[in-house]
Design a protein around this motif. Sequence first.
Motif, PDB file in Angstrom:
ATOM      1  N   LEU A 132       0.827   8.708 -12.019  1.00 18.96           N
ATOM      2  CA  LEU A 132      -0.110   8.324 -10.960  1.00 18.96           C
ATOM      3  C   LEU A 132      -0.888   7.086 -11.401  1.00 18.96           C
ATOM      4  O   LEU A 132      -1.603   7.122 -12.407  1.00 18.96           O
ATOM      5  CB  LEU A 132      -1.094   9.467 -10.671  1.00 18.96           C
ATOM      6  CG  LEU A 132      -0.480  10.841 -10.390  1.00 18.96           C
ATOM      7  CD1 LEU A 132      -1.588  11.877 -10.174  1.00 18.96           C
ATOM      8  CD2 LEU A 132       0.458  10.801  -9.187  1.00 18.96           C
ATOM      9  N   LEU A 133      -0.721   6.020 -10.646  1.00 21.82           N
ATOM     10  CA  LEU A 133      -1.520   4.814 -10.851  1.00 21.82           C
ATOM     11  C   LEU A 133      -2.720   4.923  -9.915  1.00 21.82           C
ATOM     12  O   LEU A 133      -2.546   4.998  -8.695  1.00 21.82           O
ATOM     13  CB  LEU A 133      -0.659   3.596 -10.524  1.00 21.82           C
ATOM     14  CG  LEU A 133      -1.271   2.204 -10.602  1.00 21.82           C
ATOM     15  CD1 LEU A 133      -1.918   1.967 -11.934  1.00 21.82           C
ATOM     16  CD2 LEU A 133      -0.184   1.166 -10.356  1.00 21.82           C
ATOM     17  N   MET A 134      -3.918   4.988 -10.478  1.00 26.61           N
ATOM     18  CA  MET A 134      -5.076   5.391  -9.679  1.00 26.61           C
ATOM     19  C   MET A 134      -6.154   4.316  -9.658  1.00 26.61           C
ATOM     20  O   MET A 134      -6.687   3.928 -10.701  1.00 26.61           O
ATOM     21  CB  MET A 134      -5.644   6.706 -10.208  1.00 26.61           C
ATOM     22  CG  MET A 134      -4.552   7.777 -10.277  1.00 26.61           C
ATOM     23  SD  MET A 134      -5.164   9.457 -10.287  1.00 26.61           S
ATOM     24  CE  MET A 134      -5.872   9.625  -8.660  1.00 26.61           C
ATOM     25  N   VAL A 135      -6.477   3.863  -8.452  1.00 23.91           N
ATOM     26  CA  VAL A 135      -7.467   2.799  -8.264  1.00 23.91           C
ATOM     27  C   VAL A 135      -8.792   3.417  -7.812  1.00 23.91           C
ATOM     28  O   VAL A 135      -8.826   4.180  -6.844  1.00 23.91           O
ATOM     29  CB  VAL A 135      -6.984   1.797  -7.203  1.00 23.91           C
ATOM     30  CG1 VAL A 135      -8.046   0.724  -6.962  1.00 23.91           C
ATOM     31  CG2 VAL A 135      -5.659   1.164  -7.626  1.00 23.91           C
ATOM     32  N   GLY A 136      -9.842   3.096  -8.529  1.00 25.15           N
ATOM     33  CA  GLY A 136     -11.165   3.590  -8.151  1.00 25.15           C
ATOM     34  C   GLY A 136     -12.235   2.639  -8.668  1.00 25.15           C
ATOM     35  O   GLY A 136     -11.935   1.495  -9.029  1.00 25.15           O
ATOM     36  N   SER A 137     -13.458   3.131  -8.708  1.00 21.22           N
ATOM     37  CA  SER A 137     -14.576   2.292  -9.145  1.00 21.22           C
ATOM     38  C   SER A 137     -15.563   3.135  -9.939  1.00 21.22           C
ATOM     39  O   SER A 137     -15.994   4.190  -9.463  1.00 21.22           O
ATOM     40  CB  SER A 137     -15.306   1.709  -7.931  1.00 21.22           C
ATOM     41  OG  SER A 137     -14.434   0.882  -7.204  1.00 21.22           O
ATOM     42  N   ILE A 168      -7.206   2.149 -12.741  1.00 26.88           N
ATOM     43  CA  ILE A 168      -7.624   0.760 -12.520  1.00 26.88           C
ATOM     44  C   ILE A 168      -8.976   0.811 -11.816  1.00 26.88           C
ATOM     45  O   ILE A 168      -9.110   1.432 -10.764  1.00 26.88           O
ATOM     46  CB  ILE A 168      -6.610  -0.016 -11.666  1.00 26.88           C
ATOM     47  CG1 ILE A 168      -5.257  -0.081 -12.390  1.00 26.88           C
ATOM     48  CG2 ILE A 168      -7.132  -1.424 -11.359  1.00 26.88           C
ATOM     49  CD1 ILE A 168      -4.200  -0.875 -11.656  1.00 26.88           C
ATOM     50  N   TYR A 169      -9.963   0.187 -12.431  1.00 23.14           N
ATOM     51  CA  TYR A 169     -11.298   0.146 -11.846  1.00 23.14           C
ATOM     52  C   TYR A 169     -11.566  -1.220 -11.217  1.00 23.14           C
ATOM     53  O   TYR A 169     -11.185  -2.252 -11.777  1.00 23.14           O
ATOM     54  CB  TYR A 169     -12.356   0.397 -12.922  1.00 23.14           C
ATOM     55  CG  TYR A 169     -12.717   1.843 -13.154  1.00 23.14           C
ATOM     56  CD1 TYR A 169     -12.609   2.784 -12.142  1.00 23.14           C
ATOM     57  CD2 TYR A 169     -13.199   2.254 -14.384  1.00 23.14           C
ATOM     58  CE1 TYR A 169     -12.974   4.101 -12.366  1.00 23.14           C
ATOM     59  CE2 TYR A 169     -13.561   3.577 -14.614  1.00 23.14           C
ATOM     60  CZ  TYR A 169     -13.445   4.494 -13.593  1.00 23.14           C
ATOM     61  OH  TYR A 169     -13.815   5.790 -13.815  1.00 23.14           O
ATOM     62  N   THR A 170     -12.231  -1.184 -10.082  1.00 23.00           N
ATOM     63  CA  THR A 170     -12.650  -2.416  -9.422  1.00 23.00           C
ATOM     64  C   THR A 170     -14.172  -2.414  -9.327  1.00 23.00           C
ATOM     65  O   THR A 170     -14.795  -1.353  -9.267  1.00 23.00           O
ATOM     66  CB  THR A 170     -12.089  -2.496  -7.999  1.00 23.00           C
ATOM     67  OG1 THR A 170     -12.689  -1.459  -7.209  1.00 23.00           O
ATOM     68  CG2 THR A 170     -10.578  -2.321  -7.986  1.00 23.00           C
ATOM     69  N   ASN A 171     -14.743  -3.582  -9.280  1.00 20.96           N
ATOM     70  CA  ASN A 171     -16.193  -3.683  -9.120  1.00 20.96           C
ATOM     71  C   ASN A 171     -16.535  -3.813  -7.642  1.00 20.96           C
ATOM     72  O   ASN A 171     -16.358  -4.880  -7.049  1.00 20.96           O
ATOM     73  CB  ASN A 171     -16.742  -4.892  -9.891  1.00 20.96           C
ATOM     74  CG  ASN A 171     -18.234  -5.092  -9.653  1.00 20.96           C
ATOM     75  OD1 ASN A 171     -18.937  -4.174  -9.213  1.00 20.96           O
ATOM     76  ND2 ASN A 171     -18.715  -6.286  -9.946  1.00 20.96           N
ATOM     77  N   ILE A 172     -17.015  -2.729  -7.048  1.00 21.31           N
ATOM     78  CA  ILE A 172     -17.484  -2.779  -5.660  1.00 21.31           C
ATOM     79  C   ILE A 172     -18.976  -2.479  -5.595  1.00 21.31           C
ATOM     80  O   ILE A 172     -19.533  -2.267  -4.524  1.00 21.31           O
ATOM     81  CB  ILE A 172     -16.688  -1.806  -4.754  1.00 21.31           C
ATOM     82  CG1 ILE A 172     -16.626  -0.400  -5.347  1.00 21.31           C
ATOM     83  CG2 ILE A 172     -15.270  -2.297  -4.556  1.00 21.31           C
ATOM     84  CD1 ILE A 172     -17.621   0.550  -4.813  1.00 21.31           C
ATOM     85  N   PHE A 173     -19.642  -2.473  -6.756  1.00 25.64           N
ATOM     86  CA  PHE A 173     -21.037  -2.028  -6.838  1.00 25.64           C
ATOM     87  C   PHE A 173     -22.017  -3.115  -7.231  1.00 25.64           C
ATOM     88  O   PHE A 173     -23.157  -3.125  -6.786  1.00 25.64           O
ATOM     89  CB  PHE A 173     -21.159  -0.931  -7.911  1.00 25.64           C
ATOM     90  CG  PHE A 173     -21.026   0.441  -7.376  1.00 25.64           C
ATOM     91  CD1 PHE A 173     -22.009   0.979  -6.558  1.00 25.64           C
ATOM     92  CD2 PHE A 173     -19.932   1.217  -7.680  1.00 25.64           C
ATOM     93  CE1 PHE A 173     -21.891   2.251  -6.054  1.00 25.64           C
ATOM     94  CE2 PHE A 173     -19.812   2.496  -7.182  1.00 25.64           C
ATOM     95  CZ  PHE A 173     -20.786   3.006  -6.369  1.00 25.64           C
TER      96      PHE A 173
END
Lengths: 120, 288
Positions: free
Chosen positions: B53-58, B149-154
Amino acid sequence: MSKYLLNKFLYTVDRDPDLVERYRHDPRGTVEWWEAERANVVLNLPESERSTWLRFTDAERDALSSHDYVRLFELGSHNFLLLTLFIALFERDYDEPLAFQREFAARLRHWTLPYPDIST
Amino acid sequence: MATVAAVVASTHHPFYYRASTATGEDRPPFADEWVAKIEAFRETLTVSRPDVLLMVGSDHFHQLWLDNMPQFLVGKAPFYDANFYNEEREFGLPRMFLQGQEDLSAYLLREGMDAGFDLAFSNELRIDHSITCPLITLRPQADLPIVPIYTNIFAPPLPQPRRFVELGKTIRQLVEAWPSGERVAIIGTGHLSLELGGPRQFGPHGPDPEFDRKAIEWIASGNLESALAEVSLESLWLPGNATHGFMDFMLMMGVAGENAKADHVDSLDLFHTMEAYFTWHPKEGRAL
């Protein structure tokens, strides 16, 4: 303006169960201690390698010391950090689920867009 | 080459775990309907038979902080501990322990950088509810290795929405080109309209039902052109002060592809946010 430091206070208190309780019961003393001892600690560095320049403005110190989340919102503290910590502090005092969160919203009702800038 | 077994996008409501496990008087009236929708959603992943599982979150200001904030970060660790004290405190989430898949992490980092994304990495990453919530809903046994994988949405300044879409497209291309026989499910979670720590929070519906209706239509139909035309870093403040998490949905639209219609679309209007669930089954990834 030291929004970064406001957020650092909210962040470092929120992640520490003992500090959450200490801040709930003694906000002024906790803020004074934190600003003197912790504000300049870089979180990923040994304590001896601390910064030398971080301090609250008087308005920020007063808002934190009085648990004044409306003022903290207006000073541009990060909305997510602010909500999370204040839920931990005060949700327990309300009987109904989400009652504190709704009161939080109601006390900010005079705000329309644009909200205070949260950029750091 | 690897197979994209499924592309899955959803909201990540931290109250689901508590609502779905509550019994008796503690069980909220909407729990049964919510559980039924989640079980149908879960089935869409189960039938795709993923290996990884390739998992994208923040990260919600847990491990990643303003003294050193990455925009896009790939976890590269053999294992991940998951969930934090304040998520136990506020949401009742359990601590979890997950296996990583370092070869896929290393591949995505190398190829992602060569494709124009200067990705940050972490060799010791504690995962938060943006990734554990979809595990709880979609794969509660948590028995598959993950690549987070983390993204900056904050924390402004944020990358532009277009950059999220481009990263999603790149992730899809890289997974399809991964020299491996594994079946990869790409799962990402974000928000529709959402207000946290502001005057519109915790109302009877999400803060902007009209945005939610439009957003669900964009995602379900893969309408990247309209989403990109209407969404900007500035416009996302209007539907709610936490709505920048919608950019993770846009990333997943990039993964799914331009005009890719979702095979499973569902939503649930909860008391303060619209829940939404989408699955795409790439043709070559079908289980049968």
